[in-house]
Design an enzyme around this catalytic site. Structure first.
Site, PDB file in Angstrom:
ATOM      1  N   GLU A 177      61.277  43.793  36.318  1.00 45.92           N
ATOM      2  CA  GLU A 177      61.004  45.224  36.161  1.00 45.92           C
ATOM      3  C   GLU A 177      59.536  45.552  36.452  1.00 45.92           C
ATOM      4  OE1 GLU A 177      61.779  43.013  33.965  1.00 45.92           O
ATOM      5  OE2 GLU A 177      60.985  43.399  31.949  1.00 45.92           O
ATOM      6  N   SER A 227      60.119  32.661  32.146  1.00 38.92           N
ATOM      7  CA  SER A 227      59.501  31.861  31.085  1.00 38.92           C
ATOM      8  C   SER A 227      60.553  30.980  30.395  1.00 38.92           C
ATOM      9  CB  SER A 227      58.840  32.791  30.074  1.00 38.92           C
ATOM     10  OG  SER A 227      59.815  33.660  29.541  1.00 38.92           O
ATOM     11  N   CYS A 282      54.018  29.064  38.926  1.00 38.76           N
ATOM     12  CA  CYS A 282      54.611  28.020  38.088  1.00 38.76           C
ATOM     13  C   CYS A 282      54.099  26.646  38.510  1.00 38.76           C
ATOM     14  CB  CYS A 282      56.127  28.069  38.147  1.00 38.76           C
ATOM     15  SG  CYS A 282      56.774  27.592  39.740  1.00 38.76           S
ATOM     16  N   GLU A 383      51.307  27.045  28.345  1.00 33.83           N
ATOM     17  CA  GLU A 383      51.162  27.638  29.680  1.00 33.83           C
ATOM     18  C   GLU A 383      50.244  28.852  29.540  1.00 33.83           C
ATOM     19  OE1 GLU A 383      54.639  29.610  31.484  1.00 33.83           O
ATOM     20  OE2 GLU A 383      53.973  28.786  33.407  1.00 33.83           O
TER      21      GLU A 383
HETATM   22  P1  NAD Z   1      59.904  36.446  31.935  1.00 35.23           P
HETATM   23  O1  NAD Z   1      60.679  35.356  31.316  1.00 35.23           O
HETATM   24  O2  NAD Z   1      59.175  37.394  31.061  1.00 35.23           O
HETATM   25  O3  NAD Z   1      60.875  37.367  32.840  1.00 35.23           O
HETATM   26  C1  NAD Z   1      61.754  36.806  33.784  1.00 35.23           C
HETATM   27  C2  NAD Z   1      62.992  37.671  33.878  1.00 35.23           C
HETATM   28  O4  NAD Z   1      63.641  37.695  32.606  1.00 35.23           O
HETATM   29  C3  NAD Z   1      62.690  39.115  34.251  1.00 35.23           C
HETATM   30  O5  NAD Z   1      63.605  39.551  35.225  1.00 35.23           O
HETATM   31  C4  NAD Z   1      62.852  39.869  32.937  1.00 35.23           C
HETATM   32  O6  NAD Z   1      63.365  41.169  33.111  1.00 35.23           O
HETATM   33  C5  NAD Z   1      63.841  39.034  32.165  1.00 35.23           C
HETATM   34  N1  NAD Z   1      63.604  39.091  30.717  1.00 35.23           N
HETATM   35  C6  NAD Z   1      62.391  39.169  30.094  1.00 35.23           C
HETATM   36  N2  NAD Z   1      62.553  39.198  28.760  1.00 35.23           N
HETATM   37  C7  NAD Z   1      63.881  39.115  28.530  1.00 35.23           C
HETATM   38  C8  NAD Z   1      64.684  39.077  27.332  1.00 35.23           C
HETATM   39  N3  NAD Z   1      64.128  39.132  26.126  1.00 35.23           N
HETATM   40  N4  NAD Z   1      66.011  38.960  27.470  1.00 35.23           N
HETATM   41  C9  NAD Z   1      66.601  38.901  28.684  1.00 35.23           C
HETATM   42  N5  NAD Z   1      65.882  38.944  29.855  1.00 35.23           N
HETATM   43  C10 NAD Z   1      64.554  39.044  29.770  1.00 35.23           C
HETATM   44  O7  NAD Z   1      58.924  35.772  33.002  1.00 35.23           O
HETATM   45  P2  NAD Z   1      57.769  36.450  33.854  1.00 35.23           P
HETATM   46  O8  NAD Z   1      56.625  36.757  32.947  1.00 35.23           O
HETATM   47  O9  NAD Z   1      58.303  37.516  34.720  1.00 35.23           O
HETATM   48  O10 NAD Z   1      57.374  35.234  34.826  1.00 35.23           O
HETATM   49  C11 NAD Z   1      56.449  34.243  34.476  1.00 35.23           C
HETATM   50  C12 NAD Z   1      57.131  32.985  34.010  1.00 35.23           C
HETATM   51  O11 NAD Z   1      58.028  32.520  35.015  1.00 35.23           O
HETATM   52  C13 NAD Z   1      56.150  31.830  33.792  1.00 35.23           C
HETATM   53  O12 NAD Z   1      56.495  31.155  32.609  1.00 35.23           O
HETATM   54  C14 NAD Z   1      56.350  30.946  35.017  1.00 35.23           C
HETATM   55  O13 NAD Z   1      56.012  29.590  34.831  1.00 35.23           O
HETATM   56  C15 NAD Z   1      57.809  31.126  35.249  1.00 35.23           C
HETATM   57  N6  NAD Z   1      58.175  30.770  36.626  1.00 35.23           N
HETATM   58  C16 NAD Z   1      58.797  29.576  36.804  1.00 35.23           C
HETATM   59  C17 NAD Z   1      59.120  29.157  38.081  1.00 35.23           C
HETATM   60  C18 NAD Z   1      59.762  27.812  38.294  1.00 35.23           C
HETATM   61  O14 NAD Z   1      60.088  27.496  39.434  1.00 35.23           O
HETATM   62  N7  NAD Z   1      59.971  27.021  37.251  1.00 35.23           N
HETATM   63  C19 NAD Z   1      58.823  29.972  39.175  1.00 35.23           C
HETATM   64  C20 NAD Z   1      58.203  31.200  38.956  1.00 35.23           C
HETATM   65  C21 NAD Z   1      57.873  31.591  37.655  1.00 35.23           C
END
Ligand code: NAD
Length: 498
Positions: A177, A227, A282, A383
């Site tokens: 979002e 995350s 990541c 992290e």
């Molecule tokens: P996030 O977990 O906050 O959000 C990811 C997705 O989950 C979004 O689409 C969001 O709308 C949804 N989301 C968020 N909170 C939620 C909830 N309570 N319930 C259901 N859905 C929910 O992550 P972010 O801040 O957008 O991205 C950063 C994180 O992603 C970091 O921890 C990073 O390491 C990780 N990441 C990992 C990789 C990998 O390959 N392992 C790649 C890119 C990013």
């Protein structure tokens, strides 16, 4: 007045009925540039119904025809890549060069997925018993959905859907979002590429949409990147509903330097890994672990490299470090720096409170270096997802391996050395499943598989490359025999009853 963006369902742009929205800000200026509808379960229902209907004919469309829209899309993406990169900078904050890399890596996924006629071939063997042939084919499964993070607005969605649809499935994307505008532009191009209605859909939202995707009985599988707590949630909830799920989580990445390393080039690669995309990768390096007397040289060189960092708006050509995604991210990282200091780390370079002329409202954090980081402290375990480097010293490479293998995460790690034997041992013994030797960001390319282990990955099949075909298809095995009138069919000896 910022516009509320639309969903793309059944080949049409439609508004969600929700009244709840998320404000999208340009992190370099704090300007409001759009609003994301925080969609409803009914938006998911509409998308699933379209995707399910489309699947019935799409799965029977010959694969050579299914990849034609991807060829067209590849051309359109090439034509519009600069525009997309500019949009990424505006909603995410990374530098233009980094943003161009984001979309180019995405285009490579499309290129690889066009090879699906070859990639999804099955196996066959004639005469597995006399007169009996066996064939194993790969079949698409139905509707898949992807939930993606903010940090690679263009690339991460491409890790999934081109492979899913080329192999005959239909797809629903829920982008972050925080950064949906890049995908709105990409979907405008998707709309021109010639996919039948319902093959590829996009629903915007947050928690409610994610949970509806996890629960929907007509979705076969989920791709999640974000995350660790949310990855675990999506994996658990989606699996409990009988779905195939892969969920990529957070990371804490250690980079190890041996005394024999080529120090200046190694440190350049490590600093780029830690500060590139403002540390919001990541695969970003976080803690530089120097073995023995590499420590002094690494520290000196890191301090030299930090001098070269230029903080600013990612659209300015001189900028090498853009803002972080939000005010709250900046505050969280600043609080983490405070905690690290209170836990005994020594602050060598402080990026907090930096002001960028002309961008006074941006969410900037300058490069930060913390020395003497101790195992067991926040800087060694959490992290940070910001432009912060931690320095540590250990006596031996074995100590470094023990340290990094002790982390709950295992996304990536790198070793810097000129010693082949040490590199071989490191590759063999470290837990992270993406490993670099003399490389700061060892990100597997589209034709290889991507994904970490431990708390960085939930599931069993990795992402893109050959793994994507595994994830998006089911093996279907048939055994065939033809009788001939008047000739008794042979019986396989192992089936013969005594
Ligand atoms: P996030 O977990 O906050 O959000 C990811 C997705 O989950 C979004 O689409 C969001 O709308 C949804 N989301 C968020 N909170 C939620 C909830 N309570 N319930 C259901 N859905 C929910 O992550 P972010 O801040 O957008 O991205 C950063 C994180 O992603 C970091 O921890 C990073 O390491 C990780 N990441 C990992 C990789 C990998 O390959 N392992 C790649 C890119 C990013």
């Amino acid at each position: 007045m910022a516009e509320i963006i639309k969903n793309y369902i059944d080949g049409t742009w439609v508004s969600s009925k929700t009244e709840d929205t998320f404000d999208i800000h340009n992190p370099a200026t704090d300007q409001l540039i759009g609003k994301t509808p925080l969609g409803l379960a009914s938006d998911v229902d509409a998308a699933v119904s379209s995707a399910k209907k489309a699947f019935n004919s799409w799965r029977k469309t010959p694969v050579i025809e299914r990849v034609q829209p991807l060829f067209k899309l590849k051309g359109l993406l090439d034509l519009h890549k600069e525009e997309i990169a500019t949009l990424i900078v505006k909603e995410h904050g990374k530098t233009y060069k980094e943003a161009l890399g984001d979309i180019l890596r995405g285009i490579q996924m499309v290129e690889v997925a066009t090879g699906m006629p070859r990639l999804m071939m099955g196996e066959s063997l004639t005469d597995i018993a006399a007169g009996i042939d066996c064939t194993s084919t790969r079949r698409p499964m139905g509707v898949f959905a992807g939930i993606t993070p903010f940090n690679f607005p263009a690339m991460v969605p491409f890790w999934f859907w081109p492979f899913a649809v080329a192999s005959g499935n239909t797809y629903i994307l829920k982008p972050s979002e925080r950064v949906p505008l890049t995908q709105v532009k990409i979907f405008e191009l998707i709309a021109q590429a010639g996919f039948p209605k319902g093959v590829i859909n996009m629903v915007h939202g947050g928690k409610e949409v994610v949970n509806a995707l996890c629960d929907h009985p007509e979705i076969e599988g989920l791709n999640f990147v974000g995350s660790t707590p949310i990855a675990k949630h999506v994996f658990t909830r989606g699996s409990a509903c009988g779905k195939r799920v892969q969920a990529l989580g957070g990371a804490k990445n250690f980079m190890v330097v041996l005394p024999d390393a080529v120090i200046d080039q190694s440190v350049r690669a490590m600093v780029d890994s830690c500060y590139g995309c403002a540390g919001e990768r990541c695969l970003a390096g976080s803690v530089l672990v120097s073995v023995g007397d590499a420590y002094g040289k690494v520290k000196e060189q890191v301090l030299k490299e930090v001098q070269k960092v230029r903080v600013g708006d990612g659209l300015r050509p001189e900028t090498t470090l853009g803002p972080v995604i939000s005010k709250s991210a900046r505050d969280r990282i600043s609080a983490d720096i405070n905690t690290a200091i209170s836990e005994g780390a020594e602050l060598l370079v402080d990026g907090r409170g930096i002001k960028v002329e002309g961008n006074e409202n941006g969410y900037f954090l300058g490069p930060t270096v913390l020395d003497k980081v101790k195992p067991g402290t926040l800087m060694a375990e959490k992290e940070i997802f910001g432009p912060v480097i931690g320095l540590m010293q250990v006596d031996t490479m074995d100590d470094a391996i023990e340290l990094l293998n002790g982390s709950e995460y295992a996304n990536t790690t790198s070793l810097f050395t000129t010693n082949g034997g040490a590199a071989r041992k490191f590759l063999d013994e470290v837990a992270p499943s993406m490993v670099g030797i003399n490389l700061g960001v060892p990100a597997p390319m589209a034709f290889f598989s991507f994904g970490g282990s431990k708390a960085s990955f939930f599931g069993d099949i990795k992402v893109h490359g050959g793994s994507a075909v595994e994830f998006f298809t089911e093996k279907h095995t048939s055994m065939v025999r033809w009788y001939e009138e008047g000739i008794e069919a042979a019986v396989c000896p192992i089936w013969k009853e005594d």
